[in-house]
Design an enzyme around this catalytic site. Structure first.
Site, short mmCIF file in Angstrom:
data_model
loop_
_atom_site.label_atom_id
_atom_site.label_comp_id
_atom_site.label_asym_id
_atom_site.label_seq_id
_atom_site.Cartn_x
_atom_site.Cartn_y
_atom_site.Cartn_z
N ASN A 9 0.87 -1.18 0.00
CA ASN A 9 0.00 0.00 0.00
C ASN A 9 0.90 1.23 0.00
O ASN A 9 1.47 1.58 1.03
CB ASN A 9 -0.89 -0.04 1.26
N LYS A 11 0.15 4.28 -0.35
CA LYS A 11 -0.50 5.47 0.23
C LYS A 11 -0.25 6.69 -0.66
O LYS A 11 -0.13 6.54 -1.87
CB LYS A 11 -0.04 5.67 1.67
N HIS A 94 -9.66 1.06 4.88
CA HIS A 94 -8.39 1.30 5.58
C HIS A 94 -8.64 2.28 6.73
O HIS A 94 -9.44 3.22 6.60
CB HIS A 94 -7.35 1.86 4.62
N GLU A 96 -7.04 4.70 7.78
CA GLU A 96 -6.81 6.12 7.44
C GLU A 96 -8.03 6.70 6.73
O GLU A 96 -8.36 7.88 6.89
CB GLU A 96 -5.54 6.25 6.59
N GLU A 166 -5.46 -4.90 10.51
CA GLU A 166 -4.44 -3.89 10.74
C GLU A 166 -4.76 -3.13 12.03
O GLU A 166 -5.54 -2.17 12.01
CB GLU A 166 -4.41 -2.89 9.58
N GLY A 172 2.29 2.33 10.82
CA GLY A 172 3.25 3.42 10.66
C GLY A 172 3.90 3.85 11.96
O GLY A 172 4.54 4.90 12.03
N SER A 212 3.32 -2.02 10.41
CA SER A 212 4.77 -2.03 10.66
C SER A 212 5.43 -3.37 10.35
O SER A 212 6.38 -3.77 11.02
CB SER A 212 5.08 -1.61 12.10
P1 PGA Z 1 2.77 0.33 7.67
O1 PGA Z 1 1.31 0.54 6.99
O2 PGA Z 1 3.32 -0.98 7.15
O3 PGA Z 1 3.57 1.51 7.24
O4 PGA Z 1 2.56 0.29 9.15
C1 PGA Z 1 0.45 -0.55 6.80
C2 PGA Z 1 -0.86 -0.07 6.19
O5 PGA Z 1 -1.34 1.00 6.57
O6 PGA Z 1 -1.42 -0.73 5.31
#
Ligand code: PGA
Length: 249
Positions: A9, A11, A94, A96, A166, A172, A212
């Protein structure tokens, strides 16, 4: 057998030239052919990426969509449009999007339906906040998200979905769920699906872990019995790390 998947992803990162450079670098790596690798770049990359990927096994995903085919929805992209440039997967729900764009489960379930009806595959995300976990509410949150987002699909439609667990506190942040914590939730998601659709359906759905994930911790996560791969943010922006993740099973 369930499909093993590593999905990147991207982003809101990388302009078109930078994105193409990363894609070419990924193509130059030694990806594990037994694992489905998927890249989810920003919308504007999708058309040219499809052409670059046409003779490869790498899947192409969008990070969002609108649930209507067309209309007065300024700034939005429909599933029909995504389909027309060869997109095969769409990340939905997601955290976010839930947090910064106020997408609730009802809005997300409309998108899930449209994606499935157009023959694309949703990568449906769920996950709890830190407070929900500390309060012991995480199972309730996950069950609600799974039921609201996916349970109006029929068996065949659900089998077309990929689920990503997640935990929001791990995205992140450098903080990863322990393999035991992740496995516990993955098994719970599978049980929740089995109760509604039966074991056959539940056992054939790929459930990815996200939050992460990096080469240093992927193997212990991906080797858990109910974890079928990862939805990767930061580590997917490095071609070598992404390739290493496909070998971490
Ligand atoms: P990350 O993001 O691996 O940077 O923690 C995962 C995601 O949001 O899909």
């Amino acid at each position: 057998m369930r499909q093993k998947i590593v999905a990147g992803n991207w982003k809101m990162n990388l302009d078109l030239d930078e994105g193409k450079e990363l894609l070419i670098n990924i193509l130059d790596t030694d990806l594990n052919n037994d694992v489905l690798a998927i890249v989810a770049p920003p919308y504007i990359h999708l058309n040219s990426f499809k052409r670059i990927l046409s003779h490869t096994n790498i899947g192409l995903a969008a990070q969002n969509c609108h649930h209507q085919d067309s209309g007065a929805y300024t700034g939005e992209i429909s599933v029909k449009m995504l389909k027309s440039v060869g997109v095969e997967y769409v990340i939905l729900g997601h955290s976010e999007r839930r947090e910064y764009f106020q997408e609730d489960s009802l809005a997300i379930s409309f998108k899930v339906n449209t994606v499935v009806q157009n023959g694309l595959r949703p990568i449906y995300c769920c996950g709890e906040t830190l407070i929900e976990r500390q309060d012991g509410e995480h199972f309730k949150t996950i069950a609600k998200q799974i039921k609201q987002g996916l349970f109006n699909l029929n068996e065949m439609e659900l089998l077309n979905c990929i689920i990503a667990y997640e935990p929001i506190w791990a995205i992140g942040t450098g903080e990863t769920a322990s393999p035991a914590q992740a496995q516990e939730i993955h098994a719970f998601i599978r049980k929740t699906i089995a109760q509604q659709y039966g074991d056959l359906v539940a056992n054939n759905i790929s459930i990815l872990y996200g939050g992460s994930v990096k080469p240093a911790n992927a193997q212990e996560l991906f080797n858990c019995p109910d974890i079928d791969g990862g939805l990767i943010g930061g580590a997917a922006l490095d071609a070598k790390s992404f390739a290493t993740l496909t070998h971490s099973f």
